[in-house]
Write a protein that holds these residues in place. Sequence first.
Motif, PDB file in Angstrom:
ATOM      1  N   GLN A 225       0.823  -1.208   0.000  1.00 52.65           N
ATOM      2  CA  GLN A 225       0.000   0.000   0.000  1.00 52.65           C
ATOM      3  C   GLN A 225       0.859   1.260   0.000  1.00 52.65           C
ATOM      4  O   GLN A 225       0.558   2.236  -0.707  1.00 52.65           O
ATOM      5  CB  GLN A 225      -0.925   0.001   1.221  1.00 52.65           C
ATOM      6  N   ASP A 226       1.930   1.259   0.782  1.00 49.98           N
ATOM      7  CA  ASP A 226       2.824   2.424   0.829  1.00 49.98           C
ATOM      8  C   ASP A 226       3.407   2.710  -0.549  1.00 49.98           C
ATOM      9  O   ASP A 226       3.495   3.869  -0.974  1.00 49.98           O
ATOM     10  CB  ASP A 226       3.956   2.176   1.834  1.00 49.98           C
ATOM     11  N   LEU A 227       3.789   1.654  -1.247  1.00 50.69           N
ATOM     12  CA  LEU A 227       4.386   1.832  -2.571  1.00 50.69           C
ATOM     13  C   LEU A 227       3.337   2.332  -3.573  1.00 50.69           C
ATOM     14  O   LEU A 227       3.609   3.249  -4.363  1.00 50.69           O
ATOM     15  CB  LEU A 227       4.980   0.506  -3.052  1.00 50.69           C
ATOM     16  N   VAL A 228       2.149   1.755  -3.525  1.00 47.01           N
ATOM     17  CA  VAL A 228       1.084   2.161  -4.451  1.00 47.01           C
ATOM     18  C   VAL A 228       0.672   3.605  -4.208  1.00 47.01           C
ATOM     19  O   VAL A 228       0.418   4.367  -5.155  1.00 47.01           O
ATOM     20  CB  VAL A 228      -0.127   1.211  -4.307  1.00 47.01           C
ATOM     21  N   ARG A 229       0.601   4.020  -2.945  1.00 44.05           N
ATOM     22  CA  ARG A 229       0.231   5.400  -2.620  1.00 44.05           C
ATOM     23  C   ARG A 229       1.350   6.399  -2.900  1.00 44.05           C
ATOM     24  O   ARG A 229       1.126   7.603  -2.870  1.00 44.05           O
ATOM     25  CB  ARG A 229      -0.186   5.496  -1.150  1.00 44.05           C
ATOM     26  N   GLY A 230       2.556   5.898  -3.120  1.00 47.86           N
ATOM     27  CA  GLY A 230       3.681   6.785  -3.352  1.00 47.86           C
ATOM     28  C   GLY A 230       4.359   7.261  -2.088  1.00 47.86           C
ATOM     29  O   GLY A 230       5.156   8.204  -2.114  1.00 47.86           O
ATOM     30  N   ASP A 231       4.061   6.605  -0.960  1.00 46.81           N
ATOM     31  CA  ASP A 231       4.683   6.994   0.312  1.00 46.81           C
ATOM     32  C   ASP A 231       6.151   6.575   0.356  1.00 46.81           C
ATOM     33  O   ASP A 231       6.919   7.124   1.149  1.00 46.81           O
ATOM     34  CB  ASP A 231       3.929   6.353   1.484  1.00 46.81           C
ATOM     35  N   VAL A 232       6.538   5.603  -0.446  1.00 46.97           N
ATOM     36  CA  VAL A 232       7.930   5.187  -0.535  1.00 46.97           C
ATOM     37  C   VAL A 232       8.314   5.117  -2.007  1.00 46.97           C
ATOM     38  O   VAL A 232       7.466   4.913  -2.881  1.00 46.97           O
ATOM     39  CB  VAL A 232       8.174   3.802   0.135  1.00 46.97           C
ATOM     40  N   ASP A 233       9.591   5.284  -2.275  1.00 46.42           N
ATOM     41  CA  ASP A 233      10.087   5.239  -3.657  1.00 46.42           C
ATOM     42  C   ASP A 233      10.508   3.818  -4.007  1.00 46.42           C
ATOM     43  O   ASP A 233      11.064   3.097  -3.175  1.00 46.42           O
ATOM     44  CB  ASP A 233      11.242   6.203  -3.828  1.00 46.42           C
ATOM     45  N   SER A 234      10.262   3.446  -5.245  1.00 50.11           N
ATOM     46  CA  SER A 234      10.616   2.083  -5.682  1.00 50.11           C
ATOM     47  C   SER A 234      12.106   1.812  -5.594  1.00 50.11           C
ATOM     48  O   SER A 234      12.521   0.661  -5.426  1.00 50.11           O
ATOM     49  CB  SER A 234      10.141   1.869  -7.123  1.00 50.11           C
ATOM     50  N   SER A 235      12.920   2.858  -5.660  1.00 54.76           N
ATOM     51  CA  SER A 235      14.377   2.647  -5.581  1.00 54.76           C
ATOM     52  C   SER A 235      14.790   2.089  -4.241  1.00 54.76           C
ATOM     53  O   SER A 235      15.840   1.452  -4.116  1.00 54.76           O
ATOM     54  CB  SER A 235      15.106   3.968  -5.858  1.00 54.76           C
ATOM     55  N   GLY A 236      14.006   2.300  -3.236  1.00 55.05           N
ATOM     56  CA  GLY A 236      14.342   1.791  -1.915  1.00 55.05           C
ATOM     57  C   GLY A 236      14.177   0.296  -1.768  1.00 55.05           C
ATOM     58  O   GLY A 236      14.541  -0.283  -0.742  1.00 55.05           O
ATOM     59  N   PHE A 237      13.652  -0.350  -2.796  1.00 50.91           N
ATOM     60  CA  PHE A 237      13.450  -1.802  -2.759  1.00 50.91           C
ATOM     61  C   PHE A 237      14.612  -2.578  -3.340  1.00 50.91           C
ATOM     62  O   PHE A 237      14.630  -3.799  -3.317  1.00 50.91           O
ATOM     63  CB  PHE A 237      12.168  -2.174  -3.498  1.00 50.91           C
ATOM     64  N   ARG A 238      15.604  -1.861  -3.894  1.00 52.30           N
ATOM     65  CA  ARG A 238      16.756  -2.561  -4.487  1.00 52.30           C
ATOM     66  C   ARG A 238      17.603  -3.176  -3.381  1.00 52.30           C
ATOM     67  O   ARG A 238      17.716  -2.655  -2.313  1.00 52.30           O
ATOM     68  CB  ARG A 238      17.611  -1.581  -5.303  1.00 52.30           C
TER      69      ARG A 238
END
Length: 238
Positions: A225-238
């Motif tokens: 949900q945080d990722l979908v809402r844009g509360d976190v950036d996808s780059s932080g998942f690397r």
Amino acid sequence: MVEINRVLAERISDAARLLEEDSDDEVVLERLTRLAVKLVPGTAGAALTVEGHQQPMTFAASDPRLDGLHELQFQLAEGPAVEALRYNEPRRIDDMDTDHRWPEFRRAAARARFGSCLMLPLRTDRQPSGAISLYSGAKAAFRGSSHDVAMLFAAQGGTAVDNASVYQTSQRMIANLHTALQSRAVIEQAKGILHAKLGVSPDEAFRLLSRRSHHTNRKLRVVAQDLVRGDVDSSGFR
């Protein structure tokens, strides 16, 4: 004499029909006590008791006097309501003054201006078991056809309690299914974002979501949900 005609039978069968507002057991029990007073001839008060882990508990009573009478029976561990639960058998007192059983209960019931009573187990598959207790200000109120009406009512009452349990279970299953479907949808959305932003496969995207869930000690659905809402950036998942 009370005639068990079609109209009365249909009214008693209403006890087994689960109304929309009967979403929990307490509502069903309260509804049954009101119906008992209305439908079983001679009934001045009704109470529903359930066998607890340590002692029985009265969950619904149409008359406040019944709470004290049942509490006395539970404290003494004897009385018609206690035995109806213990042995799953009916118990009846036709005259509080002349019956020789349960003297303390009878004296208390007479002081409360009850002349007779009838306790019936609810025929239900549920555990703990339950019983309905009917009280009358008159003596011998639950003989003959009145007793037959009460027996029919108790059978329908057990069905109503069973129906309430099925209804609750179904509602929980539906709620859990909705939650699962919502979680699945948002996780799929989050996987799609990681696939588009990071160029990873769907399996790898799910692994990245799971890893972040583990490291942050948060549910996978919440991370997604945080990722979908844009509360976190996808780059932080690397």
